[in-house]
Design a protein around this motif. Sequence first.
Motif, mmCIF file in Angstrom:
data_model
loop_
_atom_site.group_PDB
_atom_site.id
_atom_site.type_symbol
_atom_site.label_atom_id
_atom_site.label_comp_id
_atom_site.label_asym_id
_atom_site.label_seq_id
_atom_site.Cartn_x
_atom_site.Cartn_y
_atom_site.Cartn_z
ATOM 1 N N VAL A 108 0.833 -1.204 0.000
ATOM 2 C CA VAL A 108 0.000 0.000 0.000
ATOM 3 C C VAL A 108 0.871 1.259 0.000
ATOM 4 C CG1 VAL A 108 -0.241 0.222 2.514
ATOM 5 C CG2 VAL A 108 -2.077 1.000 1.037
ATOM 6 N N LEU A 109 2.089 1.162 0.562
ATOM 7 C CA LEU A 109 3.014 2.292 0.535
ATOM 8 C C LEU A 109 3.524 2.558 -0.878
ATOM 9 C CD1 LEU A 109 5.150 1.471 3.714
ATOM 10 C CD2 LEU A 109 3.173 3.000 3.547
ATOM 11 N N ASP A 110 3.719 1.491 -1.646
ATOM 12 C CA ASP A 110 4.167 1.646 -3.033
ATOM 13 C C ASP A 110 3.103 2.367 -3.860
ATOM 14 O OD1 ASP A 110 6.038 -0.044 -1.897
ATOM 15 O OD2 ASP A 110 5.337 -1.828 -2.976
ATOM 16 N N LEU A 111 1.857 1.962 -3.668
ATOM 17 C CA LEU A 111 0.755 2.601 -4.392
ATOM 18 C C LEU A 111 0.619 4.061 -3.982
ATOM 19 C CD1 LEU A 111 -1.679 2.532 -6.273
ATOM 20 C CD2 LEU A 111 -3.035 1.606 -4.373
ATOM 21 N N ALA A 112 0.767 4.353 -2.702
ATOM 22 C CA ALA A 112 0.666 5.741 -2.245
ATOM 23 C C ALA A 112 1.730 6.612 -2.904
ATOM 24 C CB ALA A 112 0.794 5.806 -0.724
ATOM 25 N N ALA A 113 2.936 6.064 -3.056
ATOM 26 C CA ALA A 113 3.995 6.818 -3.714
ATOM 27 C C ALA A 113 3.630 7.129 -5.163
ATOM 28 C CB ALA A 113 5.305 6.032 -3.656
ATOM 29 N N ALA A 114 3.028 6.164 -5.846
ATOM 30 C CA ALA A 114 2.639 6.374 -7.240
ATOM 31 C C ALA A 114 1.513 7.394 -7.369
ATOM 32 C CB ALA A 114 2.231 5.043 -7.866
ATOM 33 N N VAL A 115 0.540 7.331 -6.465
ATOM 34 C CA VAL A 115 -0.572 8.289 -6.497
ATOM 35 C C VAL A 115 -0.068 9.707 -6.226
ATOM 36 C CG1 VAL A 115 -2.696 9.002 -5.329
ATOM 37 C CG2 VAL A 115 -2.329 6.585 -5.890
ATOM 38 N N ALA A 116 0.804 9.854 -5.242
ATOM 39 C CA ALA A 116 1.336 11.176 -4.934
ATOM 40 C C ALA A 116 2.172 11.705 -6.097
ATOM 41 C CB ALA A 116 2.180 11.114 -3.662
ATOM 42 N N TRP A 117 2.893 10.822 -6.783
ATOM 43 C CA TRP A 117 3.654 11.251 -7.958
ATOM 44 C C TRP A 117 2.711 11.800 -9.027
ATOM 45 C CZ3 TRP A 117 5.734 7.984 -12.467
ATOM 46 C CH2 TRP A 117 6.652 8.738 -13.237
ATOM 47 N N ALA A 118 1.591 11.114 -9.241
ATOM 48 C CA ALA A 118 0.610 11.590 -10.221
ATOM 49 C C ALA A 118 0.145 12.999 -9.875
ATOM 50 C CB ALA A 118 -0.579 10.633 -10.292
ATOM 51 N N ARG A 119 -0.135 13.250 -8.617
ATOM 52 C CA ARG A 119 -0.600 14.588 -8.208
ATOM 53 C C ARG A 119 0.519 15.622 -8.351
ATOM 54 N NH1 ARG A 119 -5.610 14.222 -6.546
ATOM 55 N NH2 ARG A 119 -6.370 12.302 -5.569
ATOM 56 N N SER A 120 1.752 15.211 -8.083
ATOM 57 C CA SER A 120 2.866 16.154 -8.205
ATOM 58 C C SER A 120 3.083 16.587 -9.643
ATOM 59 C CB SER A 120 4.151 15.533 -7.653
ATOM 60 O OG SER A 120 4.704 14.583 -8.557
ATOM 61 N N LEU A 121 2.605 15.784 -10.603
ATOM 62 C CA LEU A 121 2.729 16.115 -12.021
ATOM 63 C C LEU A 121 1.605 17.022 -12.511
ATOM 64 C CD1 LEU A 121 3.794 12.607 -13.368
ATOM 65 C CD2 LEU A 121 5.258 14.574 -12.876
ATOM 66 N N GLY A 122 0.688 17.390 -11.612
ATOM 67 C CA GLY A 122 -0.370 18.324 -11.973
ATOM 68 C C GLY A 122 -1.736 17.711 -12.147
ATOM 69 N N HIS A 123 -1.867 16.416 -11.953
ATOM 70 C CA HIS A 123 -3.169 15.763 -12.094
ATOM 71 C C HIS A 123 -3.982 15.951 -10.813
ATOM 72 C CE1 HIS A 123 -2.086 13.927 -15.898
ATOM 73 N NE2 HIS A 123 -0.923 13.611 -15.358
ATOM 74 N N ARG A 124 -5.098 16.658 -10.954
ATOM 75 C CA ARG A 124 -5.932 16.934 -9.779
ATOM 76 C C ARG A 124 -6.841 15.756 -9.431
ATOM 77 N NH1 ARG A 124 -6.391 22.157 -12.268
ATOM 78 N NH2 ARG A 124 -8.436 21.595 -13.081
ATOM 79 N N ARG A 125 -7.030 14.845 -10.374
ATOM 80 C CA ARG A 125 -7.899 13.690 -10.137
ATOM 81 C C ARG A 125 -7.124 12.415 -10.457
ATOM 82 N NH1 ARG A 125 -11.561 10.523 -12.845
ATOM 83 N NH2 ARG A 125 -13.339 9.831 -11.600
#
Length: 298
Positions: A108-125
């Motif tokens: 679940v920590l690996d997935l959280a890192a990927a989701v946060a990366w997506a948001r850091s790239l500008g994706h709001r959803r």
Amino acid sequence: MSSVSEGRFRSSSVPLITRGPSRTTLRADDGVRIEAVYDPCMADDGVGTETGDAGTAIVVAHGFTGSADRPAVRRAVEVFSQRAAVITFSFRGHGGSGGRSTVGDREVLDLAAAVAWARSLGHRRVVTVGFSMGGSVVLRHGALYTDPVADGEGARAVPVRGGRTEAYVEAHADAVVSVSAPARWYYRGTAPMRRLHWVVTRPAGRLVGRYGFGTRIDRNDWDPVPLSPVAAIPRIAPAPLLIVHGDKDPYFPLDHPRMLADAADGAAELWLERGMGHAENAADEPLLIRIADWATSR
């Protein structure tokens, strides 16, 4: 295998995103390095979106013994990227990622890192789509990492590092899709699951996992036992939830998706797919298109 109780991760190394696929190495909260790939949303003419796109990103969580580069995962990326940007990654112990697989616990920590990366790239959803083991991980992630606005709590941002700068972003999913997931742990009711338990729990089985499937498995038992998928379900709302399962799944019979849907108490959609087998290998293009349409319309 020690269980995850807090929805946080440490940091990641984020490169500049080009119009083609881009690779990076993320860092989970416990320090494990996770390989990840970003595929921009592709327009009809094949031109990708720009780095600052504020649209939807789909984060794909593969099944046990999979990786970001497996053909079935890349096939899903090809379909999903026609409608949204896509992030794939290899769970710990899989592919080019570090660490050892805990078979759905610390993943679940690996997935959280990927989701946060997506948001850091500008994706709001951000929408998470998980298959099999990844399906159980997206459910637990949805329960542990909640939207601070929707649940009435203060912001719980996590750091993402790019170059020498660091920004704080949310790591929650706005919608969750779980495909071919188990409802409960330790299920041994089918022959494939009995074989999987042998691979995970026996020294000889872990050797088969390492050299036969390229998967490095933690030898320790869960301590404590992580939140089960069926127990995670009620905590995901108000985020939209889709449960997908094949009626020919050789691993988990239909009582698993039905148990998950019942736990949602009307807050989840359930698709029982006629003739479908298990996970990403059995998900054909029409199903992937429907999942992508659902993910980008909720």
